[in-house]
Scaffold this active site. Sequence first.
Site, short mmCIF file in Angstrom:
data_model
loop_
_atom_site.label_atom_id
_atom_site.label_comp_id
_atom_site.label_asym_id
_atom_site.label_seq_id
_atom_site.Cartn_x
_atom_site.Cartn_y
_atom_site.Cartn_z
N LYS A 1 38.77 43.27 36.55
CA LYS A 1 39.83 43.89 37.34
C LYS A 1 41.17 43.24 37.07
CE LYS A 1 38.15 43.13 41.49
NZ LYS A 1 36.89 42.41 41.20
N ARG B 1 34.72 31.83 32.64
CA ARG B 1 36.11 32.19 32.86
C ARG B 1 37.00 30.96 33.06
NH1 ARG B 1 37.75 36.62 37.29
NH2 ARG B 1 36.86 35.16 38.79
N ARG C 1 28.99 35.26 45.66
CA ARG C 1 30.05 36.29 45.55
C ARG C 1 29.46 37.63 45.15
NH1 ARG C 1 33.92 33.74 41.51
NH2 ARG C 1 35.24 35.55 41.85
#
Length: 210
Positions: free
Chosen positions: A14, A123, A165
């Site tokens: 996103k 990440r 998450r």
Amino acid sequence: MMNIIFLGPPGAGKGTQSQIVSQRLSIPQISTGDMLRAAVSQKTPTGLKAKAYMDAGELVPDEIIIDLVRERVDEDDCRNGFILDGFPRTVAQARALGQLRPIHAVINLDVPDEVLVKRLSGRRVCPVCGAPYHVDRLKGATTCQVDGTPLVQRADDRAETVLSRLKVYHEKTAPLVAYYEEQGLLRSIGGGLSLEEISEEILKTLEAMA
Ligand code: AMP
């Protein structure tokens, strides 16, 4: 003028895709995660309230986040549209947003959980400008290509938090897929495409909806 939502699980891309689309369409990207991280590092009242939820991979309470977004979309740069990245994440947030502004398109980035776990744990992000990277694409580089700042791993990208998450996403956020599908606004993109192909697909989809 287009008000756009990017929906999808953590790690779906996103942030990356909304930054690209934001530049192409010259409308701001509004990342509630980035806004909260800035509030936490500045130790504002909102940041102090949000920190424990974020560290645990839980959602920050709706009232806090809705207030933050209400103020942000009122700013001048949102007059010609905006891209929401990471908001709404609950049906209550989506309803509140519907009262604030009309929504013209919802892009749903559809990525399987196995891929997400790999992406999130690899990440790295720039702590200054928020630009996201992945260790597989960095080829040993350790600094941000935009501003040269040393990259960091977000505390909530560590393996233990990633799983909670994803659980929170499936319980609280995934129902928004049906919510926006019913409104005829949802377009799903994903599966076997490169980062660049996904950007092109999103831009084509948005053009067709404008
Ligand atoms: P993100 O960078 O979008 O993954 O957001 C990081 C963290 O900020 C999330 O795990 C939540 O704790 C919090 N957060 C961001 N956006 C929202 C939202 N719309 N509602 C509740 N919590 C949020």
